[in-house]
Write a protein that holds these residues in place. Structure first.
Motif, PDB file in Angstrom:
ATOM      1  N   ILE A  38      15.043 -77.270   3.654  1.00 25.58           N
ATOM      2  CA  ILE A  38      15.453 -75.999   4.251  1.00 25.58           C
ATOM      3  C   ILE A  38      14.364 -75.548   5.210  1.00 25.58           C
ATOM      4  N   VAL A  39      14.744 -75.402   6.465  1.00 27.84           N
ATOM      5  CA  VAL A  39      13.802 -75.083   7.533  1.00 27.84           C
ATOM      6  C   VAL A  39      13.980 -73.637   7.971  1.00 27.84           C
ATOM      7  N   GLY A  40      12.891 -72.927   8.129  1.00 26.27           N
ATOM      8  CA  GLY A  40      12.954 -71.536   8.543  1.00 26.27           C
ATOM      9  C   GLY A  40      13.158 -71.382  10.040  1.00 26.27           C
ATOM     10  N   ALA A  41      13.932 -70.364  10.418  1.00 27.62           N
ATOM     11  CA  ALA A  41      14.226 -70.125  11.830  1.00 27.62           C
ATOM     12  C   ALA A  41      12.990 -69.722  12.618  1.00 27.62           C
ATOM     13  N   GLY A  42      11.965 -69.233  11.917  1.00 29.80           N
ATOM     14  CA  GLY A  42      10.743 -68.828  12.589  1.00 29.80           C
ATOM     15  C   GLY A  42      10.054 -69.977  13.307  1.00 29.80           C
ATOM     16  N   LEU A  43      10.330 -71.218  12.891  1.00 23.41           N
ATOM     17  CA  LEU A  43       9.697 -72.373  13.521  1.00 23.41           C
ATOM     18  C   LEU A  43      10.153 -72.545  14.967  1.00 23.41           C
ATOM     19  N   PHE A  44      11.334 -72.017  15.294  1.00 28.99           N
ATOM     20  CA  PHE A  44      11.833 -72.130  16.661  1.00 28.99           C
ATOM     21  C   PHE A  44      10.988 -71.317  17.640  1.00 28.99           C
ATOM     22  N   GLU A  45      10.221 -70.362  17.115  1.00 29.66           N
ATOM     23  CA  GLU A  45       9.407 -69.505  17.969  1.00 29.66           C
ATOM     24  C   GLU A  45       8.077 -70.160  18.339  1.00 29.66           C
ATOM     25  N   ARG A  46       7.762 -71.260  17.706  1.00 35.02           N
ATOM     26  CA  ARG A  46       6.484 -71.928  17.955  1.00 35.02           C
ATOM     27  C   ARG A  46       6.575 -72.861  19.175  1.00 35.02           C
ATOM     28  N   LYS A  47       5.466 -72.976  19.899  1.00 31.70           N
ATOM     29  CA  LYS A  47       5.430 -73.841  21.067  1.00 31.70           C
ATOM     30  C   LYS A  47       5.461 -75.316  20.672  1.00 31.70           C
ATOM     31  N   ASP A  48       5.045 -75.625  19.439  1.00 26.94           N
ATOM     32  CA  ASP A  48       5.030 -77.011  18.985  1.00 26.94           C
ATOM     33  C   ASP A  48       6.275 -77.364  18.174  1.00 26.94           C
ATOM     34  N   LYS A  49       7.358 -76.621  18.401  1.00 25.12           N
ATOM     35  CA  LYS A  49       8.569 -76.814  17.587  1.00 25.12           C
ATOM     36  C   LYS A  49       9.151 -78.228  17.703  1.00 25.12           C
ATOM     37  N   ASP A  50       9.058 -78.838  18.891  1.00 25.19           N
ATOM     38  CA  ASP A  50       9.600 -80.191  19.043  1.00 25.19           C
ATOM     39  C   ASP A  50       8.855 -81.178  18.153  1.00 25.19           C
ATOM     40  N   ALA A  51       7.534 -81.045  18.095  1.00 24.05           N
ATOM     41  CA  ALA A  51       6.737 -81.930  17.243  1.00 24.05           C
ATOM     42  C   ALA A  51       7.035 -81.677  15.768  1.00 24.05           C
ATOM     43  N   ILE A  52       7.254 -80.419  15.423  1.00 19.21           N
ATOM     44  CA  ILE A  52       7.578 -80.064  14.036  1.00 19.21           C
ATOM     45  C   ILE A  52       8.903 -80.678  13.628  1.00 19.21           C
ATOM     46  N   PHE A  53       9.904 -80.555  14.499  1.00 12.20           N
ATOM     47  CA  PHE A  53      11.217 -81.104  14.156  1.00 12.20           C
ATOM     48  C   PHE A  53      11.213 -82.628  14.180  1.00 12.20           C
ATOM     49  N   SER A  54      10.334 -83.213  14.956  1.00 12.77           N
ATOM     50  CA  SER A  54      10.191 -84.665  14.934  1.00 12.77           C
ATOM     51  C   SER A  54       9.677 -85.116  13.571  1.00 12.77           C
ATOM     52  N   ALA A  55       8.722 -84.368  13.014  1.00 17.14           N
ATOM     53  CA  ALA A  55       8.193 -84.675  11.680  1.00 17.14           C
ATOM     54  C   ALA A  55       9.271 -84.459  10.622  1.00 17.14           C
ATOM     55  N   LEU A  56      10.049 -83.391  10.777  1.00 18.64           N
ATOM     56  CA  LEU A  56      11.123 -83.109   9.826  1.00 18.64           C
ATOM     57  C   LEU A  56      12.187 -84.201   9.860  1.00 18.64           C
ATOM     58  N   GLU A  57      12.440 -84.729  11.051  1.00 21.38           N
ATOM     59  CA  GLU A  57      13.401 -85.824  11.184  1.00 21.38           C
ATOM     60  C   GLU A  57      12.906 -87.055  10.427  1.00 21.38           C
ATOM     61  N   THR A  58      11.624 -87.340  10.549  1.00 20.35           N
ATOM     62  CA  THR A  58      11.037 -88.478   9.834  1.00 20.35           C
ATOM     63  C   THR A  58      11.207 -88.311   8.327  1.00 20.35           C
ATOM     64  N   ILE A  59      10.947 -87.104   7.849  1.00 15.98           N
ATOM     65  CA  ILE A  59      11.074 -86.828   6.411  1.00 15.98           C
ATOM     66  C   ILE A  59      12.520 -86.980   5.958  1.00 15.98           C
ATOM     67  N   ALA A  60      13.443 -86.402   6.742  1.00 20.83           N
ATOM     68  CA  ALA A  60      14.861 -86.473   6.380  1.00 20.83           C
ATOM     69  C   ALA A  60      15.362 -87.910   6.335  1.00 20.83           C
ATOM     70  N   LYS A  61      14.829 -88.744   7.228  1.00 27.98           N
ATOM     71  CA  LYS A  61      15.255 -90.146   7.269  1.00 27.98           C
ATOM     72  C   LYS A  61      14.766 -90.919   6.054  1.00 27.98           C
ATOM     73  N   TYR A  62      13.448 -90.845   5.768  1.00 29.21           N
ATOM     74  CA  TYR A  62      12.951 -91.666   4.658  1.00 29.21           C
ATOM     75  C   TYR A  62      13.406 -91.136   3.304  1.00 29.21           C
ATOM     76  N   ALA A  63      13.725 -89.829   3.229  1.00 29.30           N
ATOM     77  CA  ALA A  63      14.209 -89.267   1.964  1.00 29.30           C
ATOM     78  C   ALA A  63      15.711 -89.472   1.802  1.00 29.30           C
ATOM     79  N   ASP A  64      16.338 -90.021   2.857  1.00 29.67           N
ATOM     80  CA  ASP A  64      17.791 -90.243   2.842  1.00 29.67           C
ATOM     81  C   ASP A  64      18.520 -88.926   2.535  1.00 29.67           C
ATOM     82  N   ALA A  65      18.095 -87.869   3.220  1.00 26.42           N
ATOM     83  CA  ALA A  65      18.645 -86.534   2.976  1.00 26.42           C
ATOM     84  C   ALA A  65      19.975 -86.305   3.671  1.00 26.42           C
ATOM     85  N   VAL A  66      20.321 -87.201   4.607  1.00 25.01           N
ATOM     86  CA  VAL A  66      21.581 -87.062   5.342  1.00 25.01           C
ATOM     87  C   VAL A  66      22.347 -88.371   5.272  1.00 25.01           C
ATOM     88  N   ARG A  67      23.470 -88.322   4.622  1.00 24.92           N
ATOM     89  CA  ARG A  67      24.308 -89.502   4.463  1.00 24.92           C
ATOM     90  C   ARG A  67      25.761 -89.039   4.308  1.00 24.92           C
TER      91      ARG A  67
END
Length: 286
Positions: A89-118
């Motif tokens: 669960i990701v907070g909407a406040g992260l969208f306000e950060r300038k590094d949001k793309d890098a943050i979501f890239s890390a979240l994508e990596t986590i979601a992939k290896y944890a098999d959170a989306v299938r």
């Protein structure tokens, strides 16, 4: 919630990133608490110190911890890997950060290896704070630039009561359309149905919209975002990577902040309540 609010009870591990559901979405928090108590689900939280009202592991305060989890260098990585239905669960406040793309890239990596989306489980969720924001995104209503309002000469606030009015230029012509109790209502005084205002404005602007009835509007919405009209149905969540384009930027080391500073003053109803004002005063004293 891609997993649906009720579907959170199927999760056996939660990773909360930059969000405090207890103050941002009490119903979501109640579901998580119920799952923790009933199934001993593990909860990992990345953000400032918080009382979430259930047992959880405070993993860290910001991007450094998130990067450790993404690179599987953090002990909680194994919790996500071993979970049958991990929920992020990701907070909407992260969208306000300038590094949001890098943050979501890390979240994508986590979601992939944890098999959170299938096909049988979608555990990647973004907890939005603003009313109708999900519907606006469904309709494709996104700003062209993050700083577009600062250079605007005409600002049309369509129920947008969360806009920082200090960023609106002093010489800009401002129109506010929304609920009479909202903070921006002092900028606009007439009352009409929302769609009739837009329809009349389009004609004056010389780009007349072909809608004269509510039925005609709904017919158009059906072709753009049909799920909005399915009032008694929930459209199955669809999800495809990538969440964000691959980012070459590095994450800022600044810790994640708090999306809701004052739980008792979050909307036009609570801001107009004497009881909420008293609760707010007690909170500020603390």
């Amino acid at each position: 919630m891609n997993s649906s609010i009720a579907g959170l009870e199927k999760a056996d591990a939660f990773l909360l990133v930059g969000t405090q559901p207890r103050v941002e979405a009490a119903i979501v928090n109640a579901r998580i608490r119920k799952t923790v108590l009933a199934k001993q689900a593990k909860v990992g939280y990345v953000g400032p110190e918080a009382d979430l009202n259930y047992e959880h592991q405070h993993l860290g305060t910001g991007p450094d911890t998130l990067l450790e989890i993404a690179e599987r260098r953090h002990p909680f990585s194994s919790v996500l890997l071993n979970a049958k239905n991990p929920a992020i669960i990701v907070g909407a406040g992260l969208f306000e950060r300038k590094d949001k793309d890098a943050i979501f890239s890390a979240l994508e990596t986590i979601a992939k290896y944890a098999d959170a989306v299938r096909p049988d489980w979608n555990g990647f969720n973004v907890l939005l704070l603003k009313a109708a924001q999900a519907a606006a995104l469904d309709l494709g209503l996104v700003p062209e630039s993050e700083n577009s309002i600062e250079s605007a000469k005409f600002v049309y606030l369509m129920g947008a009561d969360d806009v920082n009015l200090e960023k609106v230029p002093a010489d800009a012509f401002v129109v506010y359309q929304g609920h009479h109790g909202d903070r921006g209502s002092r900028l606009f005084g007439d009352a009409r149905d929302d769609w009739k205002i837009i329809r009349a404005l389009s004609e004056v602007a010389g780009v007349k919209l072909p809608y004269d009835t509510l039925g005609a509007i709904r017919s158009r919405i059906k072709t753009v975002a049909p799920n909005i009209l399915n009032i008694d149905e929930r459209e199955p969540a669809t999800f495809s990577f990538s969440i964000k384009p691959e980012s070459t930027k590095k994450m800022d080391s600044a810790p994640f902040g708090t999306a809701v500073d004052n739980f008792y003053m979050t909307d036009s109803i609570t801001r107009a309540s004497k009881i909420m004002a008293q609760c707010s005063a007690l909170l500020l004293k603390k």
